[in-house]
Design an enzyme around this catalytic site. Structure first.
Site, PDB file in Angstrom:
ATOM      1  N   GLU A   1       0.811  -1.222   0.000  1.00 38.28           N
ATOM      2  CA  GLU A   1       0.000   0.000   0.000  1.00 38.28           C
ATOM      3  C   GLU A   1       0.844   1.272   0.000  1.00 38.28           C
ATOM      4  O   GLU A   1       0.494   2.261  -0.653  1.00 38.28           O
ATOM      5  CB  GLU A   1      -0.958  -0.004   1.201  1.00 38.28           C
ATOM      6  CG  GLU A   1      -2.125  -0.979   1.068  1.00 38.28           C
ATOM      7  CD  GLU A   1      -1.732  -2.431   1.324  1.00 38.28           C
ATOM      8  OE1 GLU A   1      -0.627  -2.671   1.854  1.00 38.28           O
ATOM      9  OE2 GLU A   1      -2.533  -3.318   0.986  1.00 38.28           O
ATOM     10  N   HIS A  60     -12.024  -4.342   9.329  1.00 35.38           N
ATOM     11  CA  HIS A  60     -12.419  -4.236   7.924  1.00 35.38           C
ATOM     12  C   HIS A  60     -13.717  -3.470   7.721  1.00 35.38           C
ATOM     13  O   HIS A  60     -14.407  -3.668   6.730  1.00 35.38           O
ATOM     14  CB  HIS A  60     -12.559  -5.642   7.317  1.00 35.38           C
ATOM     15  CG  HIS A  60     -11.242  -6.234   6.922  1.00 35.38           C
ATOM     16  ND1 HIS A  60     -10.191  -6.329   7.793  1.00 35.38           N
ATOM     17  CD2 HIS A  60     -10.811  -6.745   5.743  1.00 35.38           C
ATOM     18  CE1 HIS A  60      -9.170  -6.893   7.171  1.00 35.38           C
ATOM     19  NE2 HIS A  60      -9.510  -7.148   5.926  1.00 35.38           N
TER      20      HIS A  60
END
Ligand SMILES: Cc1ncc(C[n+]2csc(CCOP(=O)(O)OP(=O)(O)O)c2C)c(N)n1
Lengths: 324, 328
Positions: free
Chosen positions: B62, B131
């Site tokens: 990322e 999440h």
């Protein structure tokens, strides 16, 4: 690769001398509180790495580095005046006084900046290299990396991505044996940092003596040739930091006085190159002295320019947050 | 110009495709965007059509996805980088905040970063604590970045095209709960929506509901229910968290004198906090009641379905909040 001629060799000396004087002056100005703030990371001791490496590039190639960026800006040919003005936070600085010493840059020199977040510029280097490949250009990117920076995640992610996409990056670790106060033995499981190249499938161009400008030049030139047509390379240049991590802390230098003295006396990049010039060319002393006087004047002019430059204003404070 | 019914994901894909056809510099990069066809199927088919140069699968990196995109944007390309979900953008927050958002200012205009970072955002289906973030307000905290959060497929298309054409870095969030929801979408290739402009999705005179993204659905349903009791809500869809179109909110508030803020995200230092603060600063003379906020509860989201739903906003919570500010 052609051996550099006398003019080039003298020019390298000129650049290294300029950097040394510029940094010595910055140190002095900081002590006089003419340069303020807490951050000022001097390049003294590293000169041969920056100068030797950038001597391999053409004007359309790219350069990016961390916050120890004054010497890189000078070696890339950025005028000393706006650099010094940036040190003093003046409107005439390279970044209008808004970036400070850690964020020097010059678009026209394809010098993409100094960056103060350790490792943060490494993916930027890969991205700039991606543009070169994407548009079918031959331009390469030299990205300098501190030894300490090899331990954060950016190093891993950026080098790996440069490898899978065959990006034209010459990754150069400037190994000055320490990050702030932490020695590489205490920060890296593998202290021969160039060996990490193997783990990424990047060409390992090994260690080079970072105090010998000629050695740096030759090794980096090999890296540039590989990067242009093939993919990334990793080089570890062994060097030394003369003036502490930054001007606000010199305790490290006191602790390692003997080591520092050894490097300054026996492995100083300016002395090594000067000796090389003296051995190679007869009667070059006058030319060297002339160059030194000229560079002393360049530094003095940069200080004068910076001191007499205007400060940024409220209008500068609020502009360029967004592209309008 | 004709209009087609499309789910959000297809509206977004149309925007990407059109902009890639329009401008060679636009390319897509991210985890699973190519061969896998996109985690949320937004990029489906793009690899086949445009090839691996312009639809770039990346490693699970990322920091580098965001950082490489910043460098490429500075050098003149127009990357659209995908974070699989905004939860993983936390790993990239340095590249987004310290570099994408700061570089234009820090070098006093020398560089531009025309970059879009797309990220799926929001909770649903027991995705659990790590999440389920709806983290766009965190990013909207920082000057230098735009934050776009569309609620309808048409807005999704028009705003993504705007984001790609804009010269500033844009964090573009896509509510997971909205990907499959259909809506009418103009198929005009130059259908773009202005940066930072809110949209009144329903007019009314009793209470202003300020919301964005998934909150719009609950707000419109609540407005329907309340209308049956004679309460007319004006629903303002902010669309962009930055720039934040407070002028539209103030105009509405001058008429209704009451406000409820509805968001999918958390209550502390939030979208709702910002709207409420600005209303009391600038609209004090028009206030008939305190601003009420409907948000997720201030807890990490649990797995078990019943208590997960308990923690989250919904239509009935919006209805109660409106009644509370109106004292009915
Ligand atoms: C992400 C991040 N962590 C920590 C710091 C603080 N910091 C600044 S320089 C530095 C040491 C870096 O050492 P190295 O990479 O070897 O470079 P050198 O200073 O020796 O040139 C640290 C820890 C920072 N700026 N950024």
């Amino acid at each position: 690769m052609a051996t550099p001629n006398k003019e080039t060799l003298l020019d390298w000396y000129r650049q290294m001398y300029l950097i040394r004087q510029f940094e010595t002056k910055c140190d002095e100005l900081y002590r006089q509180k003419k340069i303020t703030g807490v951050y000022l990371h001097l390049y003294s001791g590293h000169e041969a790495v920056g100068v030797g490496a950038l001597a391999t590039l053409g004007p359309t190639d790219h350069v990016i580095t961390a916050y120890r960026d004054h010497g890189i800006a000078l070696a890339r040919g950025v005028d000393a005046k706006p650099i010094m003005a940036e040190m003093m936070g003046k409107k005439t600085g390279t970044s209008g006084g808004k970036g400070g010493s850690m964020h020097l840059a010059s678009r026209e020199h394809n010098f993409w900046g100094g960056y103060a977040i350790v490792g943060g510029h490494l993916p930027l280097a890969a991205g700039i290299a991606l543009e070169s490949r994407y548009n079918g250009k031959q331009d390469v990117v030299i990205s300098f990396i501190g030894d300490g920076a090899t331990n954060n995640g950016y190093f891993h992610e950026a080098l790996n991505m440069s490898a899978i996409w065959d990006l034209p990056v010459i990754w150069i670790i400037e190994n000055n044996l320490v990050g702030m106060g932490t020695r590489i033995e205490d920060s890296s499981g593998q202290v021969e940092l160039h060996k990490r190249a193997v783990g990424y499938g990047i060409k390992d161009l090994e260690r080079v003596d970072g105090q010998d400008v000629m050695a740096v030049y030759e090794r980096v030139a090999e890296g540039v040739a590989h990067a242009r047509t093939k993919g990334p390379v990793l080089i570890e240049a062994m060097t030394y930091r003369y003036k502490g991590h930054g001007v606000s802390d010199r305790s490290y230098d006191k602790r390692l006085e003997d080591e520092l003295r050894e490097w300054v006396q026996n492995r100083d990049p300016l002395k090594i190159h000067e000796r090389y010039l003296l051995d190679k060319y007869k009667n070059i002393t006058t030319e060297i002295k002339k160059i030194e006087r000229e560079m002393d004047a360049v530094v003095e002019e940069s200080v004068e320019f910076a001191l007499t430059s205007p400060d940024p204003t409220y209008a500068d404070l609020i502009n360029n947050v967004y592209v309008e | 110009m004709s209009v087609k019914m499309l789910p959000m994901r297809e509206a977004l894909r149309a925007a990407l495709r059109e902009e890639m056809l329009r401008d060679e510099r636009v390319f897509v990069m991210g985890e699973e965007v190519g061969v896998w066809q996109g985690t949320h199927r937004v990029t489906r088919g793009l690899l086949d059509e445009f090839g691996a140069k312009r639809v770039r699968d990346t490693p699970i990196s990322e920091m580098a996805i965001a950082g490489v995109a910043v460098g490429a944007a500075m050098a003149g390309l127009r990357p659209v980088a995908e974070m699989m979900t905004i939860n993983f953008a936390f790993l990239a927050i340095d590249a987004i905040i310290n570099h994408a958002a700061k570089i234009h200012y820090m070098f006093d205009g020398m560089f531009r970063v025309p970059l879009v970072i797309r990220a799926a955002s929001g909770w649903g289906d027991q995705a659990t604590a790590t999440h389920s973030h709806t983290a766009e307000p965190i990013f909207a905290h920082f000057p230098g970045l735009y934050v776009a959060c569309p609620a309808t497929p048409a807005d999704g298309k028009g705003m993504l095209k705007t984001a790609i054409r804009n010269d500033n870095p844009v964090l573009f969030t896509e509510s997971i709960g909205l990907y499959s929801k259909p809506g009418p979408v103009p198929d005009d290739e130059d259908f773009v929506l202005p940066v930072g402009k809110a949209d009144i999705k329903r007019e009314g005179r009793h209470c202003t509901i300020v919301t964005y993204a998934r909150g719009l659905e609950w707000s419109l349903h609540a407005a329907d229910e309340l209308a049956k009791e004679g309460i007319e809500c004006e629903v303002v869809d902010m669309r962009w968290l930055r720039p934040l179109d407070m002028a539209t909110v103030f105009e509405s508030f001058k008429k209704t004198n009451h406000c409820v803020v509805v968001e999918e995200s958390l209550p502390f230092y939030s979208f709702g906090s910002e709207i409420a603060a600005q209303i009391q600063e600038h609209m004090f003379d028009y206030m008939d009641a305190p601003v009420k906020r409907v948000t997720a509860m201030d807890v990490p989201l649990p797995y078990a379905r019943d208590i997960e739903l308990m923690a989250l906003p919904d239509t009935s919570k919006v209805v109660s909040a409106v009644k509370e500010v109106l004292h009915v």
